[in-house]
Design a protein around this motif. Structure first.
Motif, short mmCIF file in Angstrom:
data_model
loop_
_atom_site.label_atom_id
_atom_site.label_comp_id
_atom_site.label_asym_id
_atom_site.label_seq_id
_atom_site.Cartn_x
_atom_site.Cartn_y
_atom_site.Cartn_z
N GLU A 71 0.82 -1.21 0.00
CA GLU A 71 0.00 0.00 0.00
C GLU A 71 0.85 1.26 0.00
O GLU A 71 0.38 2.33 -0.38
N GLU A 110 5.77 8.76 -0.09
CA GLU A 110 5.92 7.35 -0.44
C GLU A 110 5.51 6.43 0.70
O GLU A 110 5.14 5.27 0.47
N TYR A 123 -2.93 4.42 1.19
CA TYR A 123 -4.34 4.66 0.86
C TYR A 123 -4.63 6.06 0.35
O TYR A 123 -5.74 6.58 0.50
N LEU A 124 -3.67 6.68 -0.31
CA LEU A 124 -3.89 8.03 -0.83
C LEU A 124 -4.95 8.04 -1.94
O LEU A 124 -5.76 8.97 -2.02
N ARG A 125 -4.95 7.03 -2.80
CA ARG A 125 -5.96 6.97 -3.87
C ARG A 125 -7.36 6.81 -3.29
O ARG A 125 -8.32 7.43 -3.76
N ASP A 126 -7.48 5.94 -2.28
CA ASP A 126 -8.78 5.74 -1.64
C ASP A 126 -9.30 7.05 -1.05
O ASP A 126 -10.49 7.37 -1.16
N ASP A 159 -8.50 10.08 -1.94
CA ASP A 159 -8.84 11.02 -3.01
C ASP A 159 -10.25 10.74 -3.54
O ASP A 159 -11.05 11.66 -3.76
N LYS A 160 -10.58 9.45 -3.73
CA LYS A 160 -11.92 9.08 -4.20
C LYS A 160 -12.99 9.48 -3.19
O LYS A 160 -14.05 9.99 -3.55
N CYS A 190 -13.56 13.23 -3.14
CA CYS A 190 -14.37 13.67 -4.28
C CYS A 190 -15.83 13.29 -4.09
O CYS A 190 -16.73 14.08 -4.37
#
Length: 328
Positions: free
Chosen positions: A18, A148, A152-155, A157-158, A161
Protein backbone atom coordinates in the motif's frame (compact mmCIF):
# COMPACT_ATOMS: atom_id res chain seq x y z
CA UNK A 1 -12.29 -13.41 25.38
CA UNK A 2 -15.87 -12.29 26.01
CA UNK A 3 -18.81 -14.56 25.34
CA UNK A 4 -19.97 -12.35 22.47
CA UNK A 5 -16.58 -12.30 20.79
CA UNK A 6 -15.74 -14.71 17.97
CA UNK A 7 -12.57 -16.71 17.42
CA UNK A 8 -12.18 -18.34 14.05
CA UNK A 9 -9.75 -19.43 11.37
CA UNK A 10 -9.15 -17.30 8.31
CA UNK A 11 -7.14 -17.76 5.16
CA UNK A 12 -4.94 -15.02 3.72
CA UNK A 13 -6.31 -14.41 0.23
CA UNK A 14 -3.96 -11.66 -0.89
CA UNK A 15 -1.13 -9.39 0.20
CA UNK A 16 -0.61 -5.95 -1.38
CA UNK A 17 1.91 -3.16 -0.97
CA UNK A 18 0.00 0.00 0.00
CA UNK A 19 3.03 2.25 0.53
CA UNK A 20 6.70 2.00 1.41
CA UNK A 21 6.81 -0.28 4.45
CA UNK A 22 3.05 -0.91 4.53
CA UNK A 23 1.47 -4.19 3.44
CA UNK A 24 -2.23 -5.07 3.50
CA UNK A 25 -3.69 -8.54 3.93
CA UNK A 26 -7.10 -9.67 2.73
CA UNK A 27 -8.58 -12.31 5.04
CA UNK A 28 -11.52 -14.65 4.43
CA UNK A 29 -13.07 -17.35 6.57
CA UNK A 30 -11.16 -20.60 6.02
CA UNK A 31 -14.35 -22.66 5.68
CA UNK A 32 -16.16 -20.01 3.65
CA UNK A 33 -19.14 -17.92 4.68
CA UNK A 34 -19.58 -14.47 6.11
CA UNK A 35 -17.44 -12.81 8.74
CA UNK A 36 -18.88 -11.04 11.81
CA UNK A 37 -20.10 -7.49 11.06
CA UNK A 38 -18.04 -4.58 12.31
CA UNK A 39 -18.18 -0.81 12.67
CA UNK A 40 -15.55 1.85 11.89
CA UNK A 41 -12.77 1.94 14.47
CA UNK A 42 -12.90 -1.83 15.06
CA UNK A 43 -9.84 -4.05 15.14
CA UNK A 44 -9.11 -7.76 15.19
CA UNK A 45 -6.60 -9.73 17.22
CA UNK A 46 -4.41 -11.83 14.94
CA UNK A 47 -2.46 -14.88 16.09
CA UNK A 48 0.61 -15.01 13.83
CA UNK A 49 2.31 -18.30 12.86
CA UNK A 50 4.93 -17.76 15.59
CA UNK A 51 2.22 -17.46 18.24
CA UNK A 52 2.70 -13.70 18.55
CA UNK A 53 -0.59 -11.84 19.02
CA UNK A 54 -1.06 -8.47 17.37
CA UNK A 55 -3.97 -6.05 16.88
CA UNK A 56 -4.79 -4.48 13.54
CA UNK A 57 -7.55 -2.05 12.58
CA UNK A 58 -10.03 -3.13 9.95
CA UNK A 59 -9.67 -0.79 6.99
CA UNK A 60 -11.59 -2.46 4.19
CA UNK A 61 -15.20 -1.93 3.21
CA UNK A 62 -17.94 -3.03 5.63
CA UNK A 63 -19.98 -3.95 2.56
CA UNK A 64 -17.61 -6.87 1.91
CA UNK A 65 -19.00 -9.26 4.50
CA UNK A 66 -16.93 -12.20 3.27
CA UNK A 67 -13.51 -10.61 3.85
CA UNK A 68 -11.56 -8.34 6.19
CA UNK A 69 -8.64 -6.09 5.25
CA UNK A 70 -5.85 -5.11 7.63
CA UNK A 71 -2.68 -3.12 6.99
CA UNK A 72 0.66 -3.60 8.74
CA UNK A 73 3.51 -1.11 8.95
CA UNK A 74 6.95 -2.67 9.24
CA UNK A 75 8.36 -1.38 12.54
CA UNK A 76 12.16 -1.46 12.55
CA UNK A 77 12.22 -1.09 16.33
CA UNK A 78 9.17 -3.30 16.95
CA UNK A 79 8.87 -6.58 18.85
CA UNK A 80 8.87 -8.81 15.79
CA UNK A 81 5.20 -8.99 14.79
CA UNK A 82 5.31 -6.58 11.87
CA UNK A 83 8.55 -8.09 10.58
CA UNK A 84 6.92 -11.53 10.68
CA UNK A 85 3.97 -10.31 8.60
CA UNK A 86 6.28 -8.69 6.06
CA UNK A 87 8.83 -11.51 5.86
CA UNK A 88 6.52 -14.55 5.90
CA UNK A 89 4.79 -15.84 2.78
CA UNK A 90 1.32 -15.71 4.30
CA UNK A 91 -0.85 -15.86 1.18
CA UNK A 92 -2.77 -19.13 1.21
CA UNK A 93 -1.98 -19.79 4.85
CA UNK A 94 -4.41 -19.93 7.75
CA UNK A 95 -4.42 -17.68 10.80
CA UNK A 96 -6.59 -17.48 13.89
CA UNK A 97 -8.26 -14.15 14.57
CA UNK A 98 -10.45 -12.92 17.40
CA UNK A 99 -12.96 -10.13 17.34
CA UNK A 100 -13.84 -7.75 15.98
CA UNK A 101 -13.52 -5.41 18.96
CA UNK A 102 -14.17 -1.70 19.00
CA UNK A 103 -12.62 0.63 21.58
CA UNK A 104 -12.77 3.53 19.09
CA UNK A 105 -16.37 3.88 17.81
CA UNK A 106 -17.82 6.83 15.95
CA UNK A 107 -20.03 8.89 18.27
CA UNK A 108 -22.87 11.15 17.11
CA UNK A 109 -21.69 14.67 16.23
CA UNK A 110 -22.67 17.50 13.90
CA UNK A 111 -19.27 17.33 12.15
CA UNK A 112 -16.07 15.28 12.30
CA UNK A 113 -12.38 16.15 12.11
CA UNK A 114 -10.21 13.10 11.44
CA UNK A 115 -6.50 13.38 12.25
CA UNK A 116 -4.22 10.52 11.19
CA UNK A 117 -0.51 10.01 11.66
CA UNK A 118 1.29 7.29 9.71
CA UNK A 119 -0.36 3.87 9.97
CA UNK A 120 -3.05 5.60 12.05
CA UNK A 121 -4.77 6.13 8.70
CA UNK A 122 -6.28 2.62 8.90
CA UNK A 123 -9.22 3.28 11.27
CA UNK A 124 -9.59 6.79 9.86
CA UNK A 125 -10.13 5.33 6.38
CA UNK A 126 -13.05 3.18 7.54
CA UNK A 127 -14.50 6.18 9.39
CA UNK A 128 -14.25 8.35 6.29
CA UNK A 129 -16.06 5.69 4.26
CA UNK A 130 -18.85 5.45 6.83
CA UNK A 131 -19.25 9.22 7.15
CA UNK A 132 -19.39 9.54 3.36
CA UNK A 133 -22.16 6.93 3.26
CA UNK A 134 -24.06 8.84 5.94
CA UNK A 135 -23.66 12.14 4.12
CA UNK A 136 -21.97 13.57 7.22
CA UNK A 137 -19.79 16.67 7.39
CA UNK A 138 -16.19 15.49 7.70
CA UNK A 139 -12.63 16.54 6.92
CA UNK A 140 -9.31 14.77 7.32
CA UNK A 141 -5.72 15.74 8.07
CA UNK A 142 -3.19 13.01 7.29
CA UNK A 143 0.48 13.31 8.14
CA UNK A 144 3.36 10.96 7.36
CA UNK A 145 7.12 10.86 7.06
CA UNK A 146 7.05 11.08 3.26
CA UNK A 147 4.53 10.79 0.45
CA UNK A 148 5.92 7.35 -0.44
CA UNK A 149 5.25 6.08 3.08
CA UNK A 150 1.61 7.21 3.20
CA UNK A 151 -0.89 4.45 2.46
CA UNK A 152 -4.34 4.66 0.86
CA UNK A 153 -3.89 8.03 -0.83
CA UNK A 154 -5.96 6.97 -3.87
CA UNK A 155 -8.78 5.74 -1.64
CA UNK A 156 -8.80 9.04 0.22
CA UNK A 157 -8.84 11.02 -3.01
CA UNK A 158 -11.92 9.08 -4.20
CA UNK A 159 -13.68 9.57 -0.86
CA UNK A 160 -12.86 13.27 -0.81
CA UNK A 161 -14.37 13.67 -4.28
CA UNK A 162 -17.46 11.61 -3.44
CA UNK A 163 -18.14 13.52 -0.23
CA UNK A 164 -16.81 16.91 -1.33
CA UNK A 165 -14.73 16.72 1.86
CA UNK A 166 -11.44 18.56 2.41
CA UNK A 167 -8.52 16.17 2.89
CA UNK A 168 -5.07 17.53 3.77
CA UNK A 169 -2.17 15.18 2.98
CA UNK A 170 1.00 16.46 4.64
CA UNK A 171 4.29 14.61 4.13
CA UNK A 172 6.67 15.79 6.83
CA UNK A 173 9.77 15.82 4.62
CA UNK A 174 8.09 18.36 2.31
CA UNK A 175 5.69 20.36 4.47
CA UNK A 176 6.53 19.66 8.11
CA UNK A 177 4.29 18.20 10.79
CA UNK A 178 0.54 18.62 10.94
CA UNK A 179 -0.41 22.14 12.21
CA UNK A 180 -2.52 20.86 15.08
CA UNK A 181 -3.28 24.29 16.55
CA UNK A 182 -4.65 25.43 13.20
CA UNK A 183 -6.63 22.21 12.75
CA UNK A 184 -8.24 22.52 16.18
CA UNK A 185 -8.95 26.24 15.81
CA UNK A 186 -10.66 25.68 12.44
CA UNK A 187 -12.84 22.78 13.62
CA UNK A 188 -16.58 23.42 13.15
CA UNK A 189 -18.72 24.19 16.19
CA UNK A 190 -19.92 20.94 17.73
CA UNK A 191 -17.36 18.83 15.89
CA UNK A 192 -15.92 15.62 17.28
CA UNK A 193 -12.17 15.22 16.75
CA UNK A 194 -10.86 11.72 16.10
CA UNK A 195 -7.14 11.05 16.17
CA UNK A 196 -5.04 7.96 15.58
CA UNK A 197 -1.29 7.67 15.33
CA UNK A 198 1.88 8.08 17.37
CA UNK A 199 1.55 8.98 21.06
CA UNK A 200 3.42 12.28 20.68
CA UNK A 201 1.01 13.46 17.98
CA UNK A 202 -2.03 12.52 20.04
CA UNK A 203 -0.61 14.16 23.16
CA UNK A 204 -0.13 17.37 21.17
CA UNK A 205 -3.63 17.10 19.67
CA UNK A 206 -5.29 16.71 23.06
CA UNK A 207 -3.22 19.56 24.48
CA UNK A 208 -4.27 21.81 21.59
CA UNK A 209 -7.95 21.03 22.17
CA UNK A 210 -7.64 21.63 25.93
CA UNK A 211 -5.92 24.95 25.30
CA UNK A 212 -7.88 26.28 22.32
CA UNK A 213 -11.27 24.51 22.10
CA UNK A 214 -12.01 22.74 25.40
CA UNK A 215 -15.67 22.41 24.46
CA UNK A 216 -14.82 19.91 21.70
CA UNK A 217 -14.77 16.16 22.23
CA UNK A 218 -11.56 14.29 21.41
CA UNK A 219 -11.49 10.56 20.72
CA UNK A 220 -8.23 8.80 20.05
CA UNK A 221 -6.51 5.47 19.53
CA UNK A 222 -2.82 4.81 20.04
CA UNK A 223 -0.57 2.61 17.95
CA UNK A 224 2.13 2.73 20.62
CA UNK A 225 2.37 3.08 24.36
CA UNK A 226 1.50 6.37 26.03
CA UNK A 227 4.29 8.87 26.53
CA UNK A 228 5.31 9.89 30.06
CA UNK A 229 3.23 12.59 31.72
CA UNK A 230 4.51 15.31 34.00
CA UNK A 231 4.87 12.87 36.88
CA UNK A 232 6.92 10.48 34.79
CA UNK A 233 4.22 7.81 34.63
CA UNK A 234 3.96 5.86 31.42
CA UNK A 235 3.21 2.34 30.25
CA UNK A 236 4.53 -0.26 30.79
CA UNK A 237 4.45 0.24 34.57
CA UNK A 238 6.12 -1.67 37.36
CA UNK A 239 4.98 -1.43 40.95
CA UNK A 240 6.84 0.42 43.67
CA UNK A 241 5.49 -1.75 46.49
CA UNK A 242 4.35 -5.36 46.85
CA UNK A 243 0.65 -6.21 47.12
CA UNK A 244 -1.60 -9.26 46.81
CA UNK A 245 -3.89 -10.25 43.95
CA UNK A 246 -6.56 -12.85 44.70
CA UNK A 247 -7.75 -14.97 41.79
CA UNK A 248 -11.48 -15.38 42.39
CA UNK A 249 -11.91 -18.60 40.38
CA UNK A 250 -9.54 -20.57 42.63
CA UNK A 251 -9.12 -18.32 45.67
CA UNK A 252 -5.36 -18.41 45.15
CA UNK A 253 -3.42 -15.40 46.42
CA UNK A 254 -0.61 -14.14 44.16
CA UNK A 255 2.04 -11.76 45.45
CA UNK A 256 2.93 -8.95 43.06
CA UNK A 257 6.48 -8.11 43.99
CA UNK A 258 8.11 -4.71 43.66
CA UNK A 259 9.21 -4.18 40.06
CA UNK A 260 6.74 -6.71 38.65
CA UNK A 261 3.42 -6.16 36.82
CA UNK A 262 0.14 -7.82 37.76
CA UNK A 263 0.20 -9.61 34.42
CA UNK A 264 3.66 -11.03 35.02
CA UNK A 265 2.67 -12.26 38.47
CA UNK A 266 -0.61 -13.77 37.29
CA UNK A 267 1.00 -15.52 34.31
CA UNK A 268 3.18 -17.51 36.69
CA UNK A 269 -0.03 -19.11 37.98
CA UNK A 270 -2.43 -18.78 35.02
CA UNK A 271 -0.19 -18.98 31.91
CA UNK A 272 -3.20 -18.90 29.56
CA UNK A 273 -4.32 -15.41 30.66
CA UNK A 274 -4.82 -13.37 27.46
CA UNK A 275 -2.48 -10.44 26.72
CA UNK A 276 -0.79 -8.78 23.78
CA UNK A 277 0.79 -5.30 23.85
CA UNK A 278 1.86 -5.28 27.55
CA UNK A 279 1.74 -1.49 27.28
CA UNK A 280 -1.88 -0.67 28.10
CA UNK A 281 -3.27 0.26 24.70
CA UNK A 282 -4.71 -2.88 23.07
CA UNK A 283 -7.32 -4.04 25.60
CA UNK A 284 -6.57 -7.78 25.39
CA UNK A 285 -5.85 -8.19 29.10
CA UNK A 286 -8.97 -6.32 30.26
CA UNK A 287 -10.00 -8.05 33.49
CA UNK A 288 -13.02 -7.68 35.76
CA UNK A 289 -12.24 -6.31 39.24
CA UNK A 290 -14.29 -7.90 42.01
CA UNK A 291 -12.65 -6.29 45.03
CA UNK A 292 -10.04 -3.70 45.90
CA UNK A 293 -9.20 -0.36 44.33
CA UNK A 294 -7.45 -0.48 40.96
CA UNK A 295 -5.07 2.21 39.71
CA UNK A 296 -5.40 2.68 35.96
CA UNK A 297 -2.52 3.49 33.63
CA UNK A 298 -4.00 2.31 30.33
CA UNK A 299 -5.26 4.28 27.35
CA UNK A 300 -8.22 1.98 26.58
CA UNK A 301 -10.76 2.71 29.30
CA UNK A 302 -12.60 6.02 29.35
CA UNK A 303 -12.43 8.28 32.40
CA UNK A 304 -15.89 7.05 33.40
CA UNK A 305 -14.87 3.40 33.05
CA UNK A 306 -11.73 3.99 35.08
CA UNK A 307 -13.70 5.79 37.78
CA UNK A 308 -16.14 2.85 38.00
CA UNK A 309 -13.23 0.63 38.98
CA UNK A 310 -14.83 -2.63 37.86
CA UNK A 311 -12.38 -3.45 35.04
CA UNK A 312 -8.67 -2.85 34.46
CA UNK A 313 -5.75 -3.62 32.16
CA UNK A 314 -3.52 -5.85 34.25
CA UNK A 315 -0.46 -5.33 32.06
CA UNK A 316 0.02 -1.78 33.36
CA UNK A 317 -2.50 -1.24 36.15
CA UNK A 318 -1.77 -1.27 39.86
CA UNK A 319 -3.86 -0.86 43.00
CA UNK A 320 -4.07 1.52 45.94
CA UNK A 321 -5.43 -1.15 48.30
CA UNK A 322 -3.45 -3.89 50.00
CA UNK A 323 -5.38 -6.53 48.07
CA UNK A 324 -7.00 -6.75 44.65
CA UNK A 325 -9.54 -9.45 43.74
CA UNK A 326 -9.72 -10.28 40.03
CA UNK A 327 -12.16 -12.40 38.01
CA UNK A 328 -9.50 -14.93 37.05
Amino acid sequence: MSASEAEFEVRVLAARWEAAGVISLELARANGGQLPPWNPGAHVEVVLPSGRIRHYSLCGSREESDSYTIAVLREAAGRGGSAEVHDTALVGKSLVIRGPRNNFPLRPASAYVLVAGGIGITPMLSMARELTTRGADWRMHYGGRSLESMAYLRDLDKLACAADAPVEVRPQDEAGVLPLDEIVSAAPVGAAIYGCGPALMLDALRAAVARLRPELEVHFELFSAATPDASGDCAPDHHERPFTVVLAHTGKAVEVAEGKTILEAVRDVVPEVPYSCEEGFCGTCCTKVIGGTPVHRDTVLSEEEQAAGDTMMICVGSCSSAELVLDL
